[in-house]
Design an enzyme around this catalytic site. Sequence first.
Site: not given
Ligand code: ATP
Length: 346
Positions: A135, A182, A215, A239, A243
Amino acid sequence: MHEVAVIPGDGIGPEITEAAQRVVEAAGVAIRWHEVQAGEAARATSGEALPGAALATIRRLRVALKAPLLAGRRTGGITVTNEGGPRRYPSINSALRRELGLFVNVRPVRGFATLSGAYAAMDVIIFREITEDIYIGEEREPEPGCAEAVKRITRAATERLARFACEYALGRGRRLITAVHKANVLHLTDGLFLETVRRVVEARPPLEFSEEAVDAACYRLVKEPQRFDVLACPNQYGDILSDLAAGLVGSLGLAPGANLGAEAAMFEPVHGAAPDIAGRGIANPVAMVLSAVLLLEHLGEGAAAARIRRAVEAVLARGRVLTPDLGGSATTDELTAALCAALQSV
Ligand code: ATP
């Protein structure tokens, strides 16, 4: 009275920030919030996504609550122009972290009774290095149809991460630190990361060291999450794993995080600005509320932090007031009100 910078952010940011502030106030902690504009909101008013004044306020107060920011994605990065000439960063998040000297991202992921189903007992802390790895934004296109990126790992940054993870683990009665890598493919970079974490942890009994290829770590997190305690990860794997872990316990909307350095600490949800649901009043505020809980712990307000956590657990376990991402139909406002009400009885 604590003095804390707050960045309301983009997308759903202002909605969840207001929610977290309401809950902190209901818990009886006196905080004077210094609002700092950054991101698209700041770009619209000042032309700069990260104005020098914003950085100066956070540096002065040393602690910030931050909502998600969007700036930099569509424009291919952002430039910070204060003190010492222009500096270019791939996104506003990396700019903030680098400018404030934040080097570790801590993401505790805990399951919730009922809501998290098979993952209710999950309880891992993910440590993610945030100054290097792939990154750093060094990409190039040596010829059309071919693109490359530099992955940088240094012993110094990895040692700093590992030492930090050890201190944190010892301070919270944790025992096992697992290095995620990895190294079977990336012998030099991930090999250096793995051996550095191993050396630091093995020198800190009673902590125990283990390692897992990224993995396999994903697979085991899904199949046997109880095998993990503290995970030490390079930037990219941290990261992705955080998630994944957030998804397992129910929603990205439940996962808080902290960015820590020697001079400042910034608390923020794992999720992004969610532009797809912004302004509809249905964002889940829990990740932001739990980020405020981490902030309160940092400020020495452990009792209030524990009460808010219990209120969150109680409301989620009851399952009556849940936002759509958790399978309910409540609004941000209704869930926030339920949290404030629950605080009176926990
Ligand atoms: P980043 O790259 O900044 O992590 P991203 O593009 O991966 O962002 P997010 O904005 O985290 O994506 O959103 C991913 C999905 O999760 C979307 O569909 C969003 O609506 C949902 N989401 C994220 N945060 C929330 C929240 N606090 N409440 C409800 N839904 C959420």
